[in-house]
Design a protein around this motif. Sequence first.
Motif, PDB file in Angstrom:
ATOM      1  N   SER A  56       0.827  -1.214   0.000  1.00 35.13           N
ATOM      2  CA  SER A  56       0.000   0.000   0.000  1.00 35.13           C
ATOM      3  C   SER A  56       0.862   1.266   0.000  1.00 35.13           C
ATOM      4  O   SER A  56       0.584   2.213  -0.749  1.00 35.13           O
ATOM      5  CB  SER A  56      -0.938  -0.044   1.213  1.00 35.13           C
ATOM      6  OG  SER A  56      -1.238   1.227   1.688  1.00 35.13           O
ATOM      7  N   ILE A  57       1.916   1.290   0.797  1.00 35.25           N
ATOM      8  CA  ILE A  57       2.824   2.454   0.816  1.00 35.25           C
ATOM      9  C   ILE A  57       3.426   2.633  -0.578  1.00 35.25           C
ATOM     10  O   ILE A  57       3.451   3.733  -1.137  1.00 35.25           O
ATOM     11  CB  ILE A  57       3.950   2.273   1.862  1.00 35.25           C
ATOM     12  CG1 ILE A  57       3.377   2.204   3.276  1.00 35.25           C
ATOM     13  CG2 ILE A  57       4.972   3.413   1.755  1.00 35.25           C
ATOM     14  CD1 ILE A  57       4.417   1.890   4.349  1.00 35.25           C
ATOM     15  N   LEU A 112       2.282   1.603  -3.470  1.00 33.65           N
ATOM     16  CA  LEU A 112       1.277   1.992  -4.471  1.00 33.65           C
ATOM     17  C   LEU A 112       0.904   3.471  -4.361  1.00 33.65           C
ATOM     18  O   LEU A 112       0.753   4.147  -5.372  1.00 33.65           O
ATOM     19  CB  LEU A 112       0.028   1.112  -4.349  1.00 33.65           C
ATOM     20  CG  LEU A 112       0.173  -0.329  -4.866  1.00 33.65           C
ATOM     21  CD1 LEU A 112      -1.078  -1.137  -4.563  1.00 33.65           C
ATOM     22  CD2 LEU A 112       0.475  -0.354  -6.380  1.00 33.65           C
ATOM     23  N   HIS A 113       0.769   3.980  -3.128  1.00 32.93           N
ATOM     24  CA  HIS A 113       0.490   5.421  -2.965  1.00 32.93           C
ATOM     25  C   HIS A 113       1.564   6.240  -3.693  1.00 32.93           C
ATOM     26  O   HIS A 113       1.261   7.173  -4.430  1.00 32.93           O
ATOM     27  CB  HIS A 113       0.486   5.811  -1.485  1.00 32.93           C
ATOM     28  CG  HIS A 113      -0.859   5.705  -0.832  1.00 32.93           C
ATOM     29  ND1 HIS A 113      -1.810   6.687  -0.940  1.00 32.93           N
ATOM     30  CD2 HIS A 113      -1.409   4.731  -0.075  1.00 32.93           C
ATOM     31  CE1 HIS A 113      -2.895   6.323  -0.262  1.00 32.93           C
ATOM     32  NE2 HIS A 113      -2.680   5.130   0.273  1.00 32.93           N
ATOM     33  N   GLU A 114       2.822   5.867  -3.476  1.00 31.42           N
ATOM     34  CA  GLU A 114       3.912   6.672  -4.033  1.00 31.42           C
ATOM     35  C   GLU A 114       4.111   6.411  -5.530  1.00 31.42           C
ATOM     36  O   GLU A 114       4.438   7.324  -6.285  1.00 31.42           O
ATOM     37  CB  GLU A 114       5.182   6.453  -3.195  1.00 31.42           C
ATOM     38  CG  GLU A 114       4.893   6.871  -1.751  1.00 31.42           C
ATOM     39  CD  GLU A 114       6.076   6.851  -0.800  1.00 31.42           C
ATOM     40  OE1 GLU A 114       7.220   6.718  -1.247  1.00 31.42           O
ATOM     41  OE2 GLU A 114       5.830   6.987   0.427  1.00 31.42           O
TER      42      GLU A 114
END
Lengths: 278, 278
Positions: A125-126, A128-130
Amino acid sequence: MDGTRVFLANSNQHINIGKETHSRNGFVYVKNPHLDLMEEDILYHLDLGTKTHNLPAMFGDIKFVCVGGSPNRMKAFAQFMQKELGHEGEDNDLKNICAGTDRYSMYKVGPVLSISHGMGIPSISIMLHELIKLLHHAKCCDVTIIRIGTSGGLGVEPGSVVITDVAVDSFFKPQFEQVILDRVVTRSTELDQDLASELLKCSGKDFPTLIGHTMCTYDFYEGQGRLDGALCCFSNEKKLEYLKRAYNAGVRNIEMESTVFAAMCRLCGLKGCSTIKI
Amino acid sequence: MDGTRVFLANSNQHINIGKETHSRNGFVYVKNPHLDLMEEDILYHLDLGTKTHNLPAMFGDIKFVCVGGSPNRMKAFAQFMQKELGHEGEDNDLKNICAGTDRYSMYKVGPVLSISHGMGIPSISIMLHELIKLLHHAKCCDVTIIRIGTSGGLGVEPGSVVITDVAVDSFFKPQFEQVILDRVVTRSTELDQDLASELLKCSGKDFPTLIGHTMCTYDFYEGQGRLDGALCCFSNEKKLEYLKRAYNAGVRNIEMESTVFAAMCRLCGLKGCSTIKI
């Protein structure tokens, strides 16, 4: 399932906040009004930023992103892409673009980006956000993202490849529960069906390939019915009964990242698919 | 909170299954009757096993385990321990014991083991299952485990160190919800209070040190009130209101691993603490 349902923690109140999937001329987009007001966007865990790097020049031509758990495997995949795309001569020394951090590894070969995401929903998730912000800042268009990897299979011949049509949680539901502050938001986990069919057509005769549901758990041992963790309070019979129910619900493999991957791709205009070898 | 409450998915039925913490002469123990029946135990993600490695000879003298997210930092910590313990001459070339895999890194300096765990609950959970089995097979006794790292602070001076007394979830509850097959089991997340007090006494005057609650989330962006993720649907006011409520509930820092760390240490006889720099 379309749209997003929000329910308040400790209550059964659900709020529909509208359909979340729509296209914006093929651009990868963020859904965050605050970003436009920021002078600089630092992608902490990728060691990149809008002021320190010319993201459109570095990444503007990206059309395919391949993600997988292990940094070594994603380097090997990038080397494979160099050969496939005939880029060997141009850049023999494949550079880890995120070398300034040891959180993730990233390699670029022409229009293909290969990135590691570690293990589990929070870790991917981290990334993918970035990654999504990176593709947005770089003004990338019509991007396809494919998760590649290995996982446990369910009633499927070893060596098979499962192409995910929908990711389900431990209760076989096609949803991802995202905690936002202390609200729980339920997001759809359906992947791109056209892309799944297209990938199925590409499969050769070397190994069986099928389309099925992928179950995503928060835990490798107790959550996936393994009997060999440090903690285990269920019998082999209970395990088999659970896995049988999963199979009957359409699950063909079990891993730890697909629900949030599907949910975030869907929300941000990324054509996403997951192809996992058993 | 003692004991474990089990509730069945999609119901409010809770079952008390007894107090989970007790001492067994200081040994690190597994809670899995199936392990005794296995001929070999392979610790997949550590690249170690009971048949391929003499675990008691390799690890029997371990008394302290330090864990942190980043592989580079855990190597740097091991190098620091070499200096502190005067082991520099003996083993200048610090060896990554898990070099056969890129999932985790592990270094041993005398009685101290330094291991990386990646980011998020699922990633540290896999490592802890295999670490606990490793310490159990190696017949380790009276082991203290300390999580070290950095995190966001809440109403705390930058540079401070927060020693966790209890880990709480996004709803400020001192519990970890473990999904076992499709049951949800609630586990206590209280850490060793004597160890926390002991560590507080060790703190010097170089930086402020305090004991407080640590909040553990499944997500770095939407879950922790950040306004700079790819997705954000809340205002700055909502964020501040949430963080204020967290502060009032005793939270002094926010990270992504402490609840499962506390729960598993408590269940398996490991004296655990978390010391995080803001």
